[in-house]
Motif scaffolding. Structure first.
Motif, PDB file in Angstrom:
ATOM      1  N   SER A 204       0.821  -1.196   0.000  1.00  0.00           N
ATOM      2  CA  SER A 204       0.000   0.000   0.000  1.00  0.00           C
ATOM      3  C   SER A 204       0.861   1.255   0.000  1.00  0.00           C
ATOM      4  O   SER A 204       2.082   1.199   0.170  1.00  0.00           O
ATOM      5  N   TYR A 205       0.216   2.404  -0.140  1.00  0.00           N
ATOM      6  CA  TYR A 205       0.971   3.644  -0.333  1.00  0.00           C
ATOM      7  C   TYR A 205       1.920   3.979   0.819  1.00  0.00           C
ATOM      8  O   TYR A 205       3.021   4.497   0.569  1.00  0.00           O
ATOM      9  N   PRO A 206       1.592   3.693   2.112  1.00  0.00           N
ATOM     10  CA  PRO A 206       2.575   4.018   3.148  1.00  0.00           C
ATOM     11  C   PRO A 206       3.903   3.286   2.959  1.00  0.00           C
ATOM     12  O   PRO A 206       4.976   3.877   3.139  1.00  0.00           O
ATOM     13  N   SER A 207       3.855   2.017   2.580  1.00  0.00           N
ATOM     14  CA  SER A 207       5.085   1.258   2.355  1.00  0.00           C
ATOM     15  C   SER A 207       5.833   1.773   1.134  1.00  0.00           C
ATOM     16  O   SER A 207       7.065   1.862   1.138  1.00  0.00           O
ATOM     17  N   LEU A 208       5.104   2.110   0.073  1.00  0.00           N
ATOM     18  CA  LEU A 208       5.754   2.643  -1.124  1.00  0.00           C
ATOM     19  C   LEU A 208       6.477   3.948  -0.824  1.00  0.00           C
ATOM     20  O   LEU A 208       7.595   4.178  -1.298  1.00  0.00           O
ATOM     21  N   VAL A 209       5.845   4.805  -0.041  1.00  0.00           N
ATOM     22  CA  VAL A 209       6.459   6.085   0.301  1.00  0.00           C
ATOM     23  C   VAL A 209       7.689   5.877   1.173  1.00  0.00           C
ATOM     24  O   VAL A 209       8.763   6.440   0.914  1.00  0.00           O
ATOM     25  N   ALA A 210       7.561   5.061   2.218  1.00  0.00           N
ATOM     26  CA  ALA A 210       8.680   4.845   3.133  1.00  0.00           C
ATOM     27  C   ALA A 210       9.865   4.226   2.407  1.00  0.00           C
ATOM     28  O   ALA A 210      11.015   4.664   2.571  1.00  0.00           O
ATOM     29  N   TRP A 211       9.595   3.202   1.589  1.00  0.00           N
ATOM     30  CA  TRP A 211      10.681   2.554   0.857  1.00  0.00           C
ATOM     31  C   TRP A 211      11.369   3.536  -0.081  1.00  0.00           C
ATOM     32  O   TRP A 211      12.598   3.600  -0.158  1.00  0.00           O
ATOM     33  N   SER A 212      10.581   4.350  -0.787  1.00  0.00           N
ATOM     34  CA  SER A 212      11.161   5.291  -1.739  1.00  0.00           C
ATOM     35  C   SER A 212      12.035   6.323  -1.029  1.00  0.00           C
ATOM     36  O   SER A 212      13.119   6.667  -1.506  1.00  0.00           O
ATOM     37  N   LEU A 213      11.579   6.823   0.110  1.00  0.00           N
ATOM     38  CA  LEU A 213      12.387   7.781   0.855  1.00  0.00           C
ATOM     39  C   LEU A 213      13.692   7.151   1.336  1.00  0.00           C
ATOM     40  O   LEU A 213      14.750   7.792   1.316  1.00  0.00           O
ATOM     41  N   GLU A 214      13.614   5.905   1.760  1.00  0.00           N
ATOM     42  CA  GLU A 214      14.834   5.210   2.172  1.00  0.00           C
ATOM     43  C   GLU A 214      15.818   5.089   1.017  1.00  0.00           C
ATOM     44  O   GLU A 214      17.025   5.293   1.178  1.00  0.00           O
ATOM     45  N   GLU A 215      15.298   4.748  -0.161  1.00  0.00           N
ATOM     46  CA  GLU A 215      16.160   4.576  -1.321  1.00  0.00           C
ATOM     47  C   GLU A 215      16.754   5.907  -1.776  1.00  0.00           C
ATOM     48  O   GLU A 215      17.938   5.997  -2.099  1.00  0.00           O
ATOM     49  N   ILE A 216      15.931   6.948  -1.788  1.00  0.00           N
ATOM     50  CA  ILE A 216      16.353   8.238  -2.346  1.00  0.00           C
ATOM     51  C   ILE A 216      17.295   8.975  -1.395  1.00  0.00           C
ATOM     52  O   ILE A 216      18.309   9.538  -1.811  1.00  0.00           O
ATOM     53  N   TYR A 217      16.960   8.969  -0.094  1.00  0.00           N
ATOM     54  CA  TYR A 217      17.745   9.735   0.876  1.00  0.00           C
ATOM     55  C   TYR A 217      18.737   8.878   1.667  1.00  0.00           C
ATOM     56  O   TYR A 217      19.460   9.409   2.516  1.00  0.00           O
ATOM     57  N   ASP A 218      18.757   7.572   1.376  1.00  0.00           N
ATOM     58  CA  ASP A 218      19.713   6.670   2.016  1.00  0.00           C
ATOM     59  C   ASP A 218      19.630   6.772   3.538  1.00  0.00           C
ATOM     60  O   ASP A 218      20.618   7.018   4.235  1.00  0.00           O
ATOM     61  N   CYS A 219      18.428   6.599   4.065  1.00  0.00           N
ATOM     62  CA  CYS A 219      18.241   6.653   5.510  1.00  0.00           C
ATOM     63  C   CYS A 219      17.114   5.696   5.894  1.00  0.00           C
ATOM     64  O   CYS A 219      16.380   5.207   5.042  1.00  0.00           O
TER      65      CYS A 219
END
Length: 690
Positions: A204-219
């Motif tokens: 769902s969208y919360p997981s997609l957002v969290a994963w993307s932020l982790e990938e993009i900002y490396d955190c």
């Protein structure tokens, strides 16, 4: 860079894909639909009207349909056989014998009391077609297509991270943060395919957002989802202590759908949201907020509130300022419903989004938090997907040498990381081998194999764990690997290396990507044997056997600041875990240079599967997919020093087994081909140069 880095890619490929049979860290199309001219994964539900035509409408008038497919069934449908497309109206029509599912228009309006329906249709006479679980997943298909630029005429979410200064600081400094999701059933994940346990298992969208932020900002983004189905915004006030207990840095507040159904006044709704913000801020002064206005419910459902949704959105907008921004999903879904049926974008019929809808939520939220600092090069923006039905003005030539495997192999050392040729397996003493044979992490050096000549042109190279056969079983080559002696009949443990058996070749005559008009890949393969030996502790998360086809796409322009940079590009041929390997995109953290791996999944290339045991042929133009890979890599900050297609070429390929479990497997391969499609003048020049 040289191809000696290849085994490092293979390490990460399994490290990530084996974490879960269907990982939520796979590639999903999250670039906003309003920012590109290629639509990926738009959902359709076909309806048969009173005129007996079965149709569904695209959001944009597509110039060319690339693919229509069923994510839940793993089927790619064929234009002409299953559907026809009218670009003038943007409408897809099903053929008489189409395999694509559909419903009669009358089936969407059922008599009161009918099973599979819900009360309160606005016509006052019928119930509406309704169902939780995977009912709608099974009926809907998805479509990828090319359309004109700037087709989106609705609201475009803008970058708002500067208005969330504390969040900005945490992301930029790679500190990570605690993110709380606080809303109704939409935010619990209803009805994303992972939530109802059906392919393609998209989170769902919360997981997609969290994963993307982790990938993009490396955190690291720690997610606490405190959403509750069926509740209104007042519930959020009454239970706000749960949010405070999570010590959030960022709260995504997403109430509204049920408020509308209960006819909560806009003023009362706005007051409830304000109270939540105030209480959380008082206890957690570091916290910032994204307020999400709700998607639109089915306009034909009496409990939908199209009059209230925009007013709720306006109340949220009044609360925005430093530390509080708005994600306007109401505007996004309102625009979509001007062009498409609600049945296309729902997964229960009344008030839950499908996978496409969850991606829209994620795309909107990510637009607020991720600045598009990497712009696509104009060369890429203007690329047109070749029409492969009319190639009368094009020529092509083969990039692979000895594609029928008649000349033997240069054998590489089995020691991982040591890209050293240690000898040859020849079929003719007077002919130099072209192919390399890689055998990483193997106890059984195939250079010491027994060699048997069979007939006029057949050869068998075999030892206790591996066998390479040439010119037999109706194939050009077969690759056999038995991992039982490699692992001493013990299940491999997580983190332990695994044996490979790969054929590799450097590609020296490929035009750069700006010169290519196509890249025609072909293979015919059959899995002769695939046996999995399951012991206590067996898990598909870490035990499997698969065959990837890998290309290295590299910047080869010595004058470019990005010279030598590259990405890994994958075509999944066979995976014993699934008939169709799932999409996957990630960073190669096993390699210190951290390159990107791009795999759009098996369904991008074929609707057939090698699990059938029959000869299966894949013929696909890889160029559009490689261009997609570069787009994604630039968006995510890879190969960042050049966005000029003329700098990039295909420089190598490999194909073969990687086995991480106790498996005995053999695959037969023939008609392997990789052809560059070019204009006549380009071909003449290239042939003259080579």
């Amino acid at each position: 860079m040289s191809t000696k880095l290849l085994p490092l890619f293979l390490v990460l490929y399994f490290c990530v894909t084996l974490v879960s049979g269907q990982s939520d860290k796979e590639y999903w199309p999250l670039q906003p639909i309003w920012d590109k001219d290629v639509m990926e994964g738009e959902s359709l539900l076909f309806l048969k009207g009173n005129d007996n035509l079965i149709r569904a409408k695209l959001l944009f008038k597509g110039e060319k349909i690339m693919k229509i497919y069923s994510p839940s069934k793993g089927i790619v449908y064929e234009q002409g056989r299953d559907y026809e497309y009218d670009p003038g109206s943007g409408t897809v029509f099903l053929t008489e014998n189409s395999r694509i599912p559909f419903k009669n228009q009358s089936d969407m309006y059922l008599k009161p009391g009918s099973p599979g329906s819900i009360e309160a249709s606005r016509d006052g006479k019928n119930n509406l077609f309704f169902g939780e679980g995977h009912l709608f997943h099974d009926l809907q298909v998805e479509v990828d297509y090319v359309h004109k630029k700037n087709s989106w005429k609705g609201h475009k979410p803008a970058f708002r991270l500067a208005e969330l200064p504390k969040t900005y600081s945490k992301l930029k400094s790679r500190q990570g943060m605690n993110m709380v999701i606080y809303g109704d059933s939409i935010s619990t994940g209803a009805n994303a395919s992972a939530k109802v346990n059906v392919r393609p298992f998209m989170p769902s969208y919360p997981s997609l957002v969290a994963w993307s932020l982790e990938e993009i900002y490396d955190c690291k983004i720690a997610v606490t989802n405190l959403s509750k189905g069926g509740q209104v915004s007042r519930y959020g006030v009454e239970n706000v202590s749960k949010v405070i207990a999570a010590n959030p840095d960022l709260v995504i507040v997403a109430w509204g759908m049920n408020d509308g159904s209960h006819r909560v006044s806009p003023e009362e709704y706005g007051q409830s949201i304000k109270e939540q913000i105030d209480k959380i801020r008082q206890a957690c002064p570091q916290c910032e907020f994204i307020l999400v206005s709700t998607m639109c419910g089915n306009p034909e459902w009496t409990q939908s509130a199209p009059d209230l949704y925009p007013l709720y959105r306006d109340e949220l907008e009044k609360l925005c300022g430093e530390g509080v921004v708005l994600a306007d999903m109401t505007a996004i879904f309102s625009e979509i419903l001007k062009h498409k049926s609600f049945w296309d974008i729902t997964n229960n019929g009344v008030n839950h989004p499908n996978d496409f809808g969850h991606r829209l939520y994620a795309q909107t939220l990510l637009s607020l938090l991720v600045k598009k600092t990497v712009r696509l090069d104009r060369t890429v923006d203007k690329i047109e997907y070749p029409n492969r039905t009319d190639c009368s003005d094009l020529k092509s030539f083969e990039l692979l040498k000895d594609r029928h495997f008649k000349k033997g192999f240069n054998v590489l050392s089995p020691k991982h990381g040591k890209y050293v040729e240690i000898g040859e397996l020849r079929t003719d003493d007077n002919i130099e081998p072209v192919w390399q044979l890689a055998q990483w992490h193997s106890k059984f050096n195939i250079l010491n194999a027994e060699v048997e000549k069979v007939g006029k042109a057949g050869f068998i190279f075999e030892n206790a764990a591996k066998r390479v056969t040439l010119g037999r079983h109706g194939a050009n080559i077969t690759l056999y690997l038995n991992s039982i002696p490699e692992y001493d009949n013990q299940l491999r443990k997580e983190g332990q290396p695994w044996p490979h058996l790969l054929v590799e070749q450097k590609i020296q005559n490929c035009p750069n990507l700006s010169e290519l008009k196509g890249l025609d890949f072909g293979i015919t393969a059959r899995v002769i044997y695939s046996k999995t030996f399951k012991k206590e502790g067996y898990s598909t998360k870490i035990h499997t056997a698969h065959v990837p086809y890998v290309l290295v796409v590299q910047n080869t322009n010595k004058k470019s600041p990005g010279y030598g940079d590259f990405i890994w590009f994958l075509v999944p041929i066979y995976d014993d875990r699934a008939a169709f390997a799932a999409p996957y995109i990630a960073e190669d953290t096993a390699d210190p240079s951290a390159k990107m791996i791009y795999d759009p999944g098996a369904r991008r290339y074929t609707s057939d599967t090698l699990h059938s045991g029959k000869w299966t042929t894949i013929n696909s133009d890889l160029l559009p997919v490689i261009l997609d890979a570069l787009r994604v890599s630039w968006e995510r900050g890879y190969v960042r020093d050049s966005r000029n297609l003329a700098d990039y070429r295909i420089i190598s390929m490999n194909l073969g087994w990687e086995v991480t479990g106790l498996n005995e497997v053999e695959i037969a391969i023939k008609n392997l081909s990789l052809r560059a499609v070019v204009e006549k003048r380009t071909q003449s020049k290239l042939h003259g140069a080579s």
